[in-house]
Write a protein that holds these residues in place. Sequence first.
Motif, PDB file in Angstrom:
ATOM      1  N   GLU A 243       0.861  -1.177   0.000  1.00  0.00           N
ATOM      2  CA  GLU A 243       0.000   0.000   0.000  1.00  0.00           C
ATOM      3  C   GLU A 243       0.903   1.234   0.000  1.00  0.00           C
ATOM      4  O   GLU A 243       1.738   1.393   0.889  1.00  0.00           O
ATOM      5  CB  GLU A 243      -0.929   0.016   1.215  1.00  0.00           C
TER       6      GLU A 243
ATOM      7  N   GLU B  26       0.869   5.480  -0.672  1.00  0.00           N
ATOM      8  CA  GLU B  26       0.174   6.738  -0.986  1.00  0.00           C
ATOM      9  C   GLU B  26       1.069   7.524  -1.940  1.00  0.00           C
ATOM     10  O   GLU B  26       2.121   8.024  -1.547  1.00  0.00           O
ATOM     11  CB  GLU B  26      -0.103   7.535   0.284  1.00  0.00           C
TER      12      GLU B  26
ATOM     13  N   TRP C 130      -1.906  -1.719  -3.758  1.00  0.00           N
ATOM     14  CA  TRP C 130      -2.912  -0.658  -3.698  1.00  0.00           C
ATOM     15  C   TRP C 130      -2.192   0.691  -3.738  1.00  0.00           C
ATOM     16  O   TRP C 130      -1.318   0.949  -2.901  1.00  0.00           O
ATOM     17  CB  TRP C 130      -3.714  -0.735  -2.402  1.00  0.00           C
TER      18      TRP C 130
ATOM     19  N   GLN D 150      -2.627   4.646  -3.149  1.00  0.00           N
ATOM     20  CA  GLN D 150      -3.538   5.512  -2.390  1.00  0.00           C
ATOM     21  C   GLN D 150      -3.328   6.958  -2.811  1.00  0.00           C
ATOM     22  O   GLN D 150      -2.195   7.388  -3.043  1.00  0.00           O
ATOM     23  CB  GLN D 150      -3.276   5.346  -0.892  1.00  0.00           C
TER      24      GLN D 150
ATOM     25  N   ILE E  49      -7.011   3.226  -3.331  1.00  0.00           N
ATOM     26  CA  ILE E  49      -7.612   3.675  -2.073  1.00  0.00           C
ATOM     27  C   ILE E  49      -7.791   5.182  -2.171  1.00  0.00           C
ATOM     28  O   ILE E  49      -6.823   5.908  -2.433  1.00  0.00           O
ATOM     29  CB  ILE E  49      -6.716   3.339  -0.868  1.00  0.00           C
TER      30      ILE E  49
ATOM     31  N   HIS F 257      -8.419   8.423  -0.179  1.00  0.00           N
ATOM     32  CA  HIS F 257      -8.204   8.877   1.203  1.00  0.00           C
ATOM     33  C   HIS F 257      -8.708  10.320   1.331  1.00  0.00           C
ATOM     34  O   HIS F 257      -8.125  11.231   0.751  1.00  0.00           O
ATOM     35  CB  HIS F 257      -6.705   8.784   1.531  1.00  0.00           C
TER      36      HIS F 257
ATOM     37  N   GLU G 142     -10.679   5.359   2.616  1.00  0.00           N
ATOM     38  CA  GLU G 142     -10.053   5.725   3.891  1.00  0.00           C
ATOM     39  C   GLU G 142     -10.492   7.126   4.275  1.00  0.00           C
ATOM     40  O   GLU G 142     -10.473   8.043   3.447  1.00  0.00           O
ATOM     41  CB  GLU G 142      -8.520   5.675   3.772  1.00  0.00           C
TER      42      GLU G 142
END
Length: 800
Positions: free
Chosen positions: A70, A72, A100, A102, A126, A128, A178
């Motif tokens: 994961e 970001e 994933w 983000q 994802i 967020h 998220e």
Amino acid sequence: MPMLKEPSQKYKPYTPLNLPDRQWPSKVATKPPYWLSTDLRDGNQALANPMTVAQKTLFFHTLLKCGFKEIEVAYPAASDTDFNFVRGLIEQGQVPDDVWIQVLTPAREDLIKRTIESVAGCKRAIIHMYNATSCLFREVVFRNSKEETVALAAKHTKIIRQLTEECTAKYGTIFRYEYSPETFTQTEPEFAVEVCEAVKAAWGKAGLGDERIIFNLPATVEIGPPNHYADQVEYFCRHISEREKIVVSLHPHNDRGQGIAAAELAMLAGADRVEGCLFGNGERTGNVDLVNLALNQYTQGISPGLDFSDIQAVIDVVTQCNDLPVHPRHPYAGELVFTAFSGSHQDAIKKGFEVQRVRHAEAARKGEPQHWDMPYLPIDPADLGCNYEAVIRVNAQSGKGGIAYLVQQHLGLDMPRKMQIAFYSVIQDIADREAREMTVEDITTAFRKTYHYGGSTYEGRLVLKSFKISSEPSADLPNGDEAADERRQFDGTVSVDGVLRVIRGDGNGPLSALLDALRTHLDIDLSLREYSEHAIGQGQDTRAASYVELVPLARDVKEIRRSAESWWGIGVDADITGSGLRAVLSAANSAIGDRELPELQLSVGFSAKTSQADIASVVLHELQLELPRRLQAQFFEVVQRAARETAGQMSYGALIQLFRETYRYDIPDTEETFALRGFKMENLGESGRKELTGEFVINGKLTRVQGQGNGLLTAAQAALNAHIDGKAVIREYAEHSIGKGSEVKAASYIELAYEADGGAIRLNAWGIATDTDITASGLKALLRASGTLDKMHRKALEQK
């Protein structure tokens, strides 16, 4: 303003939670969390110079190698650079199917749309979203009530649900959601739960597995001790409904320097996931350090799911992309974390290794685990790709090892042990003489002076300027030898007491060839006893460091080994041969001290060693003039004629003076029979021809001239021919620059062929000139050659 005696009058303490039955203090970690790297978003936003797309891409692939699932990757609505970076990852197929990515967005509809557009078409994403929930932000920043804050979060959650469902239907992207109640640690615990309940209801599809909703509980500003954060997280986990459908994520900052402890205690309190950066990058004091957290678990026997087997490679990428150093005392990653400066610490570690070696052998015999149990070392450096060299280093107070350590740290030079001993005596002498403690600057400056290392300030009497190494098969080996040794020939230019000299030598290798050249040309008789080398830096910036020990000239190996007198030298160069040659000269500088060296005598004439190229190279290095080949040949003849008067020998200084006088280079012409006073050049229509008008001194008279030609010089030639007897033709022209930047000049060379008296007189002459304007330097060279021809013509007439 000084610190307050009563800070309670200005600062309020945190308000502890009433949680008498807290469970986290008695729990023990047994498994790793889910890891989310936010280096490319949160970490990138905290940089003075944000990463380029190339840097972010390099960083992204490093995170993949470390095992992150994961990541970001951006705040896509913040800039086109971030948006395009995300699109590039997706469209170029750089995101593995099991990873994933983000992306972050605030609770604003237009920015949400832009954010979802950025990830359209990827396999897993994802979204967020965040909005600040604390009382301070509600009242001061946004002026929102609790009800308005909840409504804002719920409304935009529904927008995200609608847009992601549309994107899934169109592109097949699998989405997770998220939500962050930003400033969670400053938010009333019950209100944080209330907001998240409203968000979960608005999302409406929290489930199990990958369908769990993620609630991120950020310590946006660390305002209390780690146990307080753990209490807040446990309170949240115990009061949020449908806990099995929720991933509780942590985003600790490090304002109080307790980010690691806060994360570890909050994981005991029930958190499932941790967001942070490698080595703790981020706003202010940074985000929690994921490397530190993961390796803390590793030292407790828990596999963290992240791989830092080559931690230096990770450090190199992170420091290159962030342009931020890793502190030398940084846990696990700092240069000094495995270093014991104290003698007692070193002794304990050495004994620990000795005992562990026996213990591991016994465990291996019994088939039992070979546990790591070492004084002062909680982790085996080898597990991180580090060696044990740093473990046995000492500080300056401990002797030669400490001094060698400082040289290595500040100059990047890892001295051989015998050189350490030699340099230690240098430092001891200085310390005894000055009766004070030696600082790092004292030590590095002494090193530079002793070994003539570090630029022109510390240069010795001998300085390598240029060199060429060539080879030829050894003549004394059998013809049938398959791998015949080759002799090496050194041809180079060395500055000797500020004067450039060309020297030559032969040997079994480049260093012995240079030693032969020093012996032949400068009466410096030395032998090589020891040589070692290592690399400095990595990639394109890698340089070689070489160390040599020279002794007085010896007849054989035994005599070399027995010599009590020796001199060490250091050389650094991008080329390993160059570094070795510089090291030899470094040592030779110490060996010669201030004794007088013989002046170079050029050997010219019949069966002489000095060639046309040698003389041309002397002119090049002394005057920076790159003579055309025909000019080289002509000047070589001049030198040969002049050397007849000195039995074929000519000093270096005499050669340069002969050149200056022959071509009137940098010598004022008092007669000024031919000179440039001014000129103007114009293009003649589309023909491309040029017209020159100006004022020349011709035969000692100021004359207005005009001429046309295909170029400036042919136009100048025509203008000149209109005012002289006979005809001058440009036979050769060459030019180059001298110097750099604002100091650059042009050097021009012109060979004129002159014919007069119906062909009865034919002459050739060269003109050399320099000027900041390349056109002016060409004209001056033309007139300088004309002046020489004029003198030659007059002399020819006198001889008739």
